[in-house]
Each structure stands twice: as structure tokens, then as C-alpha cells.
Design a protein around this motif. Structure first.
Motif, PDB file in Angstrom:
ATOM      1  N   GLN A 101       0.804  -1.220   0.000  1.00  0.00           N
ATOM      2  CA  GLN A 101       0.000   0.000   0.000  1.00  0.00           C
ATOM      3  C   GLN A 101       0.841   1.276   0.000  1.00  0.00           C
ATOM      4  O   GLN A 101       0.300   2.376   0.073  1.00  0.00           O
ATOM      5  CB  GLN A 101      -0.939  -0.007   1.212  1.00  0.00           C
ATOM      6  CG  GLN A 101      -1.895  -1.188   1.227  1.00  0.00           C
ATOM      7  CD  GLN A 101      -2.871  -1.143   2.371  1.00  0.00           C
ATOM      8  OE1 GLN A 101      -2.904  -0.195   3.155  1.00  0.00           O
ATOM      9  NE2 GLN A 101      -3.710  -2.181   2.473  1.00  0.00           N
ATOM     10  N   ASP A 102       2.147   1.142  -0.069  1.00  0.00           N
ATOM     11  CA  ASP A 102       3.034   2.307  -0.133  1.00  0.00           C
ATOM     12  C   ASP A 102       3.164   2.730  -1.596  1.00  0.00           C
ATOM     13  O   ASP A 102       3.562   1.923  -2.452  1.00  0.00           O
ATOM     14  CB  ASP A 102       4.400   1.956   0.440  1.00  0.00           C
ATOM     15  CG  ASP A 102       5.297   3.183   0.600  1.00  0.00           C
ATOM     16  OD1 ASP A 102       5.080   4.180  -0.123  1.00  0.00           O
ATOM     17  OD2 ASP A 102       6.198   3.150   1.460  1.00  0.00           O
ATOM     18  N   PRO A 103       2.825   3.987  -1.955  1.00  0.00           N
ATOM     19  CA  PRO A 103       2.908   4.384  -3.371  1.00  0.00           C
ATOM     20  C   PRO A 103       4.312   4.298  -3.938  1.00  0.00           C
ATOM     21  O   PRO A 103       4.483   4.078  -5.140  1.00  0.00           O
ATOM     22  CB  PRO A 103       2.397   5.833  -3.362  1.00  0.00           C
ATOM     23  CG  PRO A 103       2.570   6.295  -1.957  1.00  0.00           C
ATOM     24  CD  PRO A 103       2.368   5.093  -1.096  1.00  0.00           C
ATOM     25  N   ALA A 104       5.335   4.439  -3.097  1.00  0.00           N
ATOM     26  CA  ALA A 104       6.710   4.343  -3.592  1.00  0.00           C
ATOM     27  C   ALA A 104       7.059   2.921  -4.011  1.00  0.00           C
ATOM     28  O   ALA A 104       8.000   2.709  -4.779  1.00  0.00           O
ATOM     29  CB  ALA A 104       7.679   4.830  -2.524  1.00  0.00           C
ATOM     30  N   ALA A 105       6.302   1.916  -3.514  1.00  0.00           N
ATOM     31  CA  ALA A 105       6.568   0.519  -3.848  1.00  0.00           C
ATOM     32  C   ALA A 105       5.747   0.038  -5.033  1.00  0.00           C
ATOM     33  O   ALA A 105       5.945  -1.090  -5.489  1.00  0.00           O
ATOM     34  CB  ALA A 105       6.289  -0.368  -2.629  1.00  0.00           C
ATOM     35  N   ASN A 106       4.804   0.846  -5.510  1.00  0.00           N
ATOM     36  CA  ASN A 106       3.978   0.438  -6.640  1.00  0.00           C
ATOM     37  C   ASN A 106       4.787   0.450  -7.939  1.00  0.00           C
ATOM     38  O   ASN A 106       5.731   1.247  -8.083  1.00  0.00           O
ATOM     39  CB  ASN A 106       2.778   1.366  -6.786  1.00  0.00           C
ATOM     40  CG  ASN A 106       1.548   0.813  -6.089  1.00  0.00           C
ATOM     41  OD1 ASN A 106       1.500  -0.362  -5.749  1.00  0.00           O
ATOM     42  ND2 ASN A 106       0.554   1.660  -5.887  1.00  0.00           N
ATOM     43  N   PRO A 107       4.414  -0.404  -8.905  1.00  0.00           N
ATOM     44  CA  PRO A 107       5.190  -0.458 -10.153  1.00  0.00           C
ATOM     45  C   PRO A 107       5.064   0.794 -11.007  1.00  0.00           C
ATOM     46  O   PRO A 107       5.949   1.082 -11.810  1.00  0.00           O
ATOM     47  CB  PRO A 107       4.605  -1.676 -10.878  1.00  0.00           C
ATOM     48  CG  PRO A 107       3.212  -1.811 -10.332  1.00  0.00           C
ATOM     49  CD  PRO A 107       3.319  -1.387  -8.902  1.00  0.00           C
ATOM     50  N   ARG A 108       3.979   1.550 -10.844  1.00  0.00           N
ATOM     51  CA  ARG A 108       3.785   2.761 -11.639  1.00  0.00           C
ATOM     52  C   ARG A 108       3.596   3.953 -10.710  1.00  0.00           C
ATOM     53  O   ARG A 108       2.683   3.977  -9.886  1.00  0.00           O
ATOM     54  CB  ARG A 108       2.575   2.624 -12.556  1.00  0.00           C
ATOM     55  CG  ARG A 108       2.727   1.546 -13.614  1.00  0.00           C
ATOM     56  CD  ARG A 108       1.629   1.652 -14.639  1.00  0.00           C
ATOM     57  NE  ARG A 108       1.698   2.913 -15.385  1.00  0.00           N
ATOM     58  CZ  ARG A 108       0.866   3.215 -16.370  1.00  0.00           C
ATOM     59  NH1 ARG A 108      -0.093   2.373 -16.725  1.00  0.00           N
ATOM     60  NH2 ARG A 108       0.984   4.371 -17.000  1.00  0.00           N
ATOM     61  N   ILE A 109       4.492   4.924 -10.805  1.00  0.00           N
ATOM     62  CA  ILE A 109       4.333   6.183 -10.082  1.00  0.00           C
ATOM     63  C   ILE A 109       3.472   7.083 -10.955  1.00  0.00           C
ATOM     64  O   ILE A 109       3.884   7.495 -12.050  1.00  0.00           O
ATOM     65  CB  ILE A 109       5.690   6.840  -9.780  1.00  0.00           C
ATOM     66  CG1 ILE A 109       6.571   5.896  -8.963  1.00  0.00           C
ATOM     67  CG2 ILE A 109       5.478   8.164  -9.054  1.00  0.00           C
ATOM     68  CD1 ILE A 109       5.994   5.515  -7.615  1.00  0.00           C
ATOM     69  N   ASN A 110       2.274   7.368 -10.487  1.00  0.00           N
ATOM     70  CA  ASN A 110       1.310   8.112 -11.291  1.00  0.00           C
ATOM     71  C   ASN A 110       1.533   9.622 -11.228  1.00  0.00           C
ATOM     72  O   ASN A 110       1.308  10.329 -12.203  1.00  0.00           O
ATOM     73  CB  ASN A 110      -0.107   7.763 -10.819  1.00  0.00           C
ATOM     74  CG  ASN A 110      -1.169   8.264 -11.769  1.00  0.00           C
ATOM     75  OD1 ASN A 110      -0.934   8.350 -12.966  1.00  0.00           O
ATOM     76  ND2 ASN A 110      -2.327   8.605 -11.233  1.00  0.00           N
ATOM     77  N   TRP A 111       1.974  10.102 -10.061  1.00  0.00           N
ATOM     78  CA  TRP A 111       2.080  11.561  -9.898  1.00  0.00           C
ATOM     79  C   TRP A 111       3.006  11.878  -8.740  1.00  0.00           C
ATOM     80  O   TRP A 111       2.934  11.264  -7.671  1.00  0.00           O
ATOM     81  CB  TRP A 111       0.681  12.151  -9.646  1.00  0.00           C
ATOM     82  CG  TRP A 111       0.623  13.653  -9.656  1.00  0.00           C
ATOM     83  CD1 TRP A 111       1.341  14.498 -10.445  1.00  0.00           C
ATOM     84  CD2 TRP A 111      -0.206  14.483  -8.840  1.00  0.00           C
ATOM     85  NE1 TRP A 111       0.999  15.797 -10.188  1.00  0.00           N
ATOM     86  CE2 TRP A 111       0.049  15.817  -9.206  1.00  0.00           C
ATOM     87  CE3 TRP A 111      -1.149  14.215  -7.864  1.00  0.00           C
ATOM     88  CZ2 TRP A 111      -0.595  16.888  -8.602  1.00  0.00           C
ATOM     89  CZ3 TRP A 111      -1.799  15.286  -7.257  1.00  0.00           C
ATOM     90  CH2 TRP A 111      -1.520  16.600  -7.624  1.00  0.00           C
ATOM     91  N   ILE A 112       3.880  12.842  -8.943  1.00  0.00           N
ATOM     92  CA  ILE A 112       4.735  13.372  -7.879  1.00  0.00           C
ATOM     93  C   ILE A 112       4.618  14.894  -7.917  1.00  0.00           C
ATOM     94  O   ILE A 112       4.756  15.499  -8.982  1.00  0.00           O
ATOM     95  CB  ILE A 112       6.205  12.962  -8.047  1.00  0.00           C
ATOM     96  CG1 ILE A 112       6.356  11.433  -7.980  1.00  0.00           C
ATOM     97  CG2 ILE A 112       7.075  13.599  -6.968  1.00  0.00           C
ATOM     98  CD1 ILE A 112       7.778  10.964  -8.229  1.00  0.00           C
ATOM     99  N   ALA A 113       4.353  15.502  -6.789  1.00  0.00           N
ATOM    100  CA  ALA A 113       4.243  16.965  -6.733  1.00  0.00           C
ATOM    101  C   ALA A 113       4.747  17.458  -5.388  1.00  0.00           C
ATOM    102  O   ALA A 113       4.656  16.753  -4.373  1.00  0.00           O
ATOM    103  CB  ALA A 113       2.797  17.405  -6.948  1.00  0.00           C
ATOM    104  N   SER A 114       5.290  18.664  -5.384  1.00  0.00           N
ATOM    105  CA  SER A 114       5.745  19.278  -4.138  1.00  0.00           C
ATOM    106  C   SER A 114       5.669  20.788  -4.271  1.00  0.00           C
ATOM    107  O   SER A 114       5.713  21.329  -5.385  1.00  0.00           O
ATOM    108  CB  SER A 114       7.179  18.852  -3.790  1.00  0.00           C
ATOM    109  OG  SER A 114       8.083  19.327  -4.766  1.00  0.00           O
ATOM    110  N   GLU A 115       5.554  21.472  -3.151  1.00  0.00           N
ATOM    111  CA  GLU A 115       5.540  22.933  -3.148  1.00  0.00           C
ATOM    112  C   GLU A 115       6.043  23.444  -1.802  1.00  0.00           C
ATOM    113  O   GLU A 115       5.955  22.747  -0.782  1.00  0.00           O
ATOM    114  CB  GLU A 115       4.138  23.475  -3.418  1.00  0.00           C
ATOM    115  CG  GLU A 115       3.113  23.138  -2.361  1.00  0.00           C
ATOM    116  CD  GLU A 115       1.750  23.740  -2.671  1.00  0.00           C
ATOM    117  OE1 GLU A 115       1.611  24.396  -3.715  1.00  0.00           O
ATOM    118  OE2 GLU A 115       0.834  23.562  -1.852  1.00  0.00           O
TER     119      GLU A 115
END
Length: 281
Positions: A101-115
Motif C-alpha cells: 500500500q506504499d505508493p513508492a513501492a507500486n510499479p507505476r508512479i502516477n504523480w509526484i508533486a511538491s511545493e
């Protein structure tokens, strides 16, 4: 609080706020019954937010005793506000298992954003009040504010205020009029300022687009016009007020007439022709 003299008092306040939030979300494939390749299957999301704010307020109060008929009070104030926000978001999808359930461990990173944003505000205020025989009142205020949300051209705003009042119920000619317990006529004029909602509304902002690259070169475009001459929104206000009290204030009456005008209005998302290359200011 510190009493410098019998008629001078100093007050210092410091406030610190720290907020840290972490949100996690997971949508298992068997909750929606969609095809295995559906992009919402085993979608995971993590969001981290940090907010810090430091506020200081230094005040000097004056209340000299001139006589019983003349009362003068005043104060000086220096106020600062420092605000910092940081946020990061990570989304992944089509994970191989509901246990991952960790997004960093998923095979596809769908979106990364920071501000990250920072704002700094400083305010100076001076006020003086004079009362003569509890009948004639004069109030004067001068406030100056500086904000990092504006450019150097209009970073500071000046906002004066003036108030005049006459408590006619204390006049000798009305002392025998026992029905009237309080009567005051007052007039005030003042300016109040407002700054933009967001930290970087005046900045020229460049960002990536979707798709974010052409062959191996990133695509970066201008997303926001730079506004060097952005000004403080200013509210101009006139006010006339009548206060009456009868039978030891068992019956009271208040009437007001006012006029308020806003100038240099800060209009969020003001639409402009797309031929400029932008959609709004």
C-alpha cells in the motif's frame, strides 16, 4: 509585561505554531470490481504537509496623568508574522497486491508533486487618544504594513484613521435632564489594507506541462504573469454614529450612517483574453 514607570508599560508576546500532517489512502482492486488494468486498481496516495508560523508583538503603552479633566493615552506596536508551508504528494497505481500500500513501492508512479512557500509580514502602529472632561474625544491611529506578497514598488502600505466624539450628555446644560443617561455623537474616518491570498500571486511562474518533455528535452512554459506594480487593496470608510441611553441605560438606541469604498481591488482569477498567452491574472 514590564512596568517601566508608573505611566509606561511594555508588553511582549511571542507565538509559535507547528503543524505536521500525514495522509495515506489506498483503493484495493476488489473494492471497485474493475478490470485489472484499470488505473484506479490498487491506487495508493501519500501526502505530507508541514506548517510553521512565528508571530511576535511588542507594545509600549503610555497613560500619563495630566489632570482629572485631561486624559491622554497612547501606544506603539511592532508586529511580525513569518509563515512557511511545505507539501509533497506521491501517487502510485496498479500495484501487484493489496498488501503493498506504499505508493513508492507500486510499479507505476502516477504523480509526484511538491511545493514550498514562505511569507514575511511586518506591521508598525501608533495611536494617541485624548479625552477632555469626558466630553470631547479625539482618537488618532497610524498603521504601516509591509508584506513579501508585494514587490519592492508597493511593499509598504500606510493606513491612517481618525475618530472624533462628543458626549453631549455630560454637558452642564443637560445635567438636569435625568431621562437621558448617555448621549454621544461620533465621526470616524479610516483606511484598512488587504494583501493577496497566496504567497506568490505577483510572481512570474514557470512550470512543466503534460506531456512534460519533447524527446529528451523538458517542456517548461510561463504559467503566470509577473505583476511588479501589484498594490494593497484599500478600504476607505466614513462613519457617523449616534448613541443614546435612557432611564439609566434601560433603553438604548444606536444609529449609524457609513460609506465604504474599496480601491485597487484584488480580484482572484481575473479573466483576460487568451490571446495574451494567459487566461487570468
Amino acid at each position: 509585561n514590564y512596568n517601566i514607570a508608573p505611566w509606561v508599560r511594555f508588553q511582549q508576546m511571542v507565538s509559535f505554531q507547528y503543524i505536521n500532517q500525514k495522509k495515506t489512502q489506498f483503493l484495493p482492486y476488489n473494492a471497485i470490481g474493475a478490470d485489472w488494468l484499470e488505473k484506479l486498481n490498487n491506487e495508493s496516495r501519500e501526502e505530507n504537509t508541514t506548517n510553521t508560523e512565528i508571530i511576535t508583538r511588542s507594545q509600549l503603552f503610555f497613560f500619563p496623568r495630566i489632570s482629572s479633566d485631561h486624559v491622554v493615552t497612547g501606544s506603539l506596536m511592532l508586529e511580525t508574522d513569518q509563515l512557511a508551508d511545505e507539501r509533497s504528494i506521491l501517487k502510485g497505481r496498479n500495484g501487484p497486491s493489496t498488501q503493498i500500500q506504499d505508493p513508492a513501492a507500486n510499479p507505476r508512479i502516477n504523480w509526484i508533486a511538491s511545493e514550498s512557500t514562505q511569507t514575511h509580514i511586518v506591521g508598525l502602529l501608533a495611536n494617541l487618544n485624548y479625552v477632555m472632561k469626558d466630553r470631547y474625544i479625539i482618537l488618532g491611529i497610524m498603521r504601516a504594513d509591509g508584506s513579501s506578497r508585494f514587490g519592492q514598488n508597493n511593499r509598504w502600505g500606510l493606513f491612517p484613521s481618525l475618530g472624533l466624539a462628543w458626549r453631549f450628555s455630560n454637558e452642564p446644560m443637560l445635567e438636569t435632564f435625568n431621562i437621558l443617561s448617555d448621549g454621544k455623537l461620533s465621526y470616524s474616518y479610516g483606511l484598512a489594507g488587504k494583501q493577496p491570498r497566496n504567497a506568490y500571486d505577483r510572481h512570474g511562474i514557470f512550470n512543466t506541462v503534460n506531456p512534460s518533455q519533447y524527446i529528451e528535452s523538458p517542456i517548461i512554459v510561463s504559467r503566470q504573469i509577473q505583476l511588479d506594480n501589484l498594490k494593497w487593496q484599500t478600504l476607505y470608510s466614513h462613519n457617523v454614529k449616534l448613541d443614546l441611553g435612557f432611564f439609566k441605560d434601560r433603553i438604548t438606541f444606536t444609529g449609524e450612517i457609513y460609506r465604504k469604498v474599496t480601491r485597487d481591488l484584488l480580484w482572484q482569477g481575473y479573466q483576460i483574453p487568451k490571446s495574451t498567452g494567459y487566461t487570468s491574472l
